[in-house]
Design a protein around this motif. Structure first.
Motif, short mmCIF file in Angstrom:
data_model
loop_
_atom_site.label_atom_id
_atom_site.label_comp_id
_atom_site.label_asym_id
_atom_site.label_seq_id
_atom_site.Cartn_x
_atom_site.Cartn_y
_atom_site.Cartn_z
N ALA A 25 55.29 78.49 19.68
CA ALA A 25 56.68 78.90 19.48
C ALA A 25 57.46 78.56 20.74
CB ALA A 25 56.76 80.40 19.20
N PRO A 26 58.72 78.12 20.61
CA PRO A 26 59.48 77.76 21.81
C PRO A 26 59.48 78.83 22.89
CG PRO A 26 60.63 77.02 19.84
CD PRO A 26 59.46 77.83 19.36
N ASP A 27 59.53 80.10 22.50
CA ASP A 27 59.58 81.18 23.49
C ASP A 27 58.27 81.34 24.26
OD1 ASP A 27 62.19 81.72 22.80
OD2 ASP A 27 61.71 83.46 21.55
N ASP A 28 57.19 80.73 23.78
CA ASP A 28 55.90 80.86 24.43
C ASP A 28 55.57 79.71 25.38
OD1 ASP A 28 55.48 83.20 23.02
OD2 ASP A 28 54.38 82.21 21.39
N VAL A 29 56.42 78.70 25.40
CA VAL A 29 56.09 77.48 26.16
C VAL A 29 56.11 77.72 27.66
CG1 VAL A 29 56.78 75.10 26.63
CG2 VAL A 29 56.86 75.98 24.29
N ALA A 30 57.07 78.47 28.18
CA ALA A 30 57.17 78.69 29.63
C ALA A 30 55.89 79.31 30.18
CB ALA A 30 58.37 79.56 29.95
N ALA A 31 55.39 80.35 29.52
CA ALA A 31 54.17 81.00 29.99
C ALA A 31 52.97 80.07 29.88
CB ALA A 31 53.93 82.29 29.19
N PHE A 32 52.95 79.27 28.82
CA PHE A 32 51.86 78.31 28.65
C PHE A 32 51.84 77.31 29.80
CE2 PHE A 32 49.76 74.60 26.82
CZ PHE A 32 48.68 75.16 26.17
N LEU A 33 53.01 76.79 30.15
CA LEU A 33 53.09 75.83 31.25
C LEU A 33 52.65 76.45 32.57
CD1 LEU A 33 56.46 74.04 30.40
CD2 LEU A 33 54.13 73.20 29.97
N GLU A 34 52.97 77.72 32.77
CA GLU A 34 52.58 78.40 34.00
C GLU A 34 51.06 78.44 34.16
OE1 GLU A 34 54.24 79.61 36.58
OE2 GLU A 34 56.19 78.96 35.77
N ALA A 35 50.34 78.40 33.05
CA ALA A 35 48.88 78.45 33.10
C ALA A 35 48.24 77.08 33.34
CB ALA A 35 48.33 79.05 31.81
N MET A 36 49.00 76.00 33.18
CA MET A 36 48.42 74.66 33.23
C MET A 36 47.81 74.25 34.58
SD MET A 36 48.24 73.21 30.32
CE MET A 36 47.76 74.85 29.82
N PRO A 37 48.33 74.70 35.72
CA PRO A 37 47.68 74.29 36.97
C PRO A 37 46.23 74.72 37.09
CG PRO A 37 49.91 75.05 37.41
CD PRO A 37 49.62 75.38 35.97
N ALA A 38 45.79 75.65 36.29
CA ALA A 38 44.38 76.06 36.30
C ALA A 38 43.47 74.98 35.72
CB ALA A 38 44.20 77.36 35.52
N PHE A 39 44.07 73.94 35.11
CA PHE A 39 43.28 72.88 34.46
C PHE A 39 43.68 71.54 35.07
CE2 PHE A 39 44.44 76.17 31.28
CZ PHE A 39 43.21 76.81 31.22
N PRO A 40 43.16 71.24 36.26
CA PRO A 40 43.66 70.09 37.03
C PRO A 40 43.37 68.72 36.41
CG PRO A 40 41.77 71.10 38.12
CD PRO A 40 42.17 72.02 37.02
N THR A 41 42.44 68.63 35.48
CA THR A 41 42.19 67.33 34.85
C THR A 41 43.22 67.00 33.78
OG1 THR A 41 40.75 68.21 33.12
CG2 THR A 41 39.71 67.61 35.22
#
Length: 281
Positions: A162-178
């Motif tokens: 959902a569009p409202d969930d994207v910001a939080a999802f992106l915040e988690a992405m640095p945990a997956f450096p590959t």
């Protein structure tokens, strides 16, 4: 952006009716026609066509047709189904500069396969999948470009955040450096009514514009993957940098709609079942 009261005609009426490309010349002609449509769409909104990447989508087509597309100049091909894509990759390893983009929904148990052969994954919408891909990519010693899939149509049947969930999802992405986040992806409403389709693309662009300046370090939102054979001109008018085009290049597919339009609220046909009903060419 163009006045929405002056919408283009949606070309979904051609879905299932595009003539089959059966020679290198057929592919060259179709690719040139799609590129011209890209140029004209860019011209209408003052964009440089060089800023739009064409991703030919080869799902359901056999190796012989993919080799014709390669001979016509295609070096990156999009596939929905992991099992099908892996078979093609294994059969075509002699084409060392041919790369693969997985553009369909991914289950965690298929992450190992995708990590082996894909250079790009365009349907990331789960932290569980992100973790599984990152773990396998570390083992393979590889990195992968990814797009975060967003459900901009609001359809319960569609995959994507959902569009409202994207910001939080992106915040988690640095945990997956590959996983190198390159941008966002969406599937628009499948409708012949351009007034209903265009807002799906507008929502993705506006979401990207809101989030791009506050995205975590290492997360890029430069790219917008949106638009298919029937509606990619409208997507380009609204900012698409990647358009995923299958039938306008390869021709009509003789497969059930369950293959083209996988849903989140229905049990999809298995890949073996789908492949078993693919007609011979």
């Amino acid at each position: 952006m163009p006045d929405q009261t002056e919408d283009l005609n949606i070309l979904h009426a051609r879905h299932g009716r595009y003539p089959q490309a059966d020679s290198v010349e057929d592919f060259r002609r179709n690719l040139a026609a799609v590129q011209q449509r890209i140029v004209e769409a860019c011209r209408r909104v003052g964009r440089d066509p060089a800023g739009v990447r064409l991703l030919p989508v080869s799902k359901t087509f056999d190796e012989a047709h993919l080799r014709l597309a390669y001979a016509a100049g295609c070096r990156l091909l999009g596939e929905n189904k992991v099992q099908e894509a892996q078979r093609k990759w294994e059969a075509m390893t002699d084409l060392q500069d041919l790369q693969w983009s997985v553009i369909g929904h991914l289950q965690t148990n298929k992450a190992k396969q995708v990590a082996r052969f894909a250079s790009e994954f365009q349907a990331l919408d789960s932290l569980r999948v992100a973790e599984a891909l990152d773990r396998r990519l570390r083992i393979e010693g590889r990195q992968m470009d990814v797009f975060v899939q967003v459900n901009t149509s609001g359809e319960a049947s569609k995959y994507g955040l959902a569009p409202d969930d994207v910001a939080a999802f992106l915040e988690a992405m640095p945990a997956f450096p590959t996983l190198r986040v390159r941008g966002l992806m969406t599937l628009a409403l499948f409708s012949a009514d351009a007034v209903r389709v265009r807002p799906c693309f507008v929502r993705l662009r506006e979401l990207r514009d809101r989030l791009r300046h506050c995205a975590p370090d290492g997360v890029s939102l430069q790219e917008l993957s949106m638009g298919m054979s029937g509606d990619f001109e409208i997507a380009i008018e609204e900012g698409a940098t990647v358009v995923r085009v299958g039938q306008a290049i390869f021709g009509a597919r003789a497969m059930p709609d369950a293959y083209y339009w996988p849903t989140a609220d229905a049990r999809p046909l298995s890949e073996d079942t789908l492949l078993s009903i693919t007609p011979s060419r």
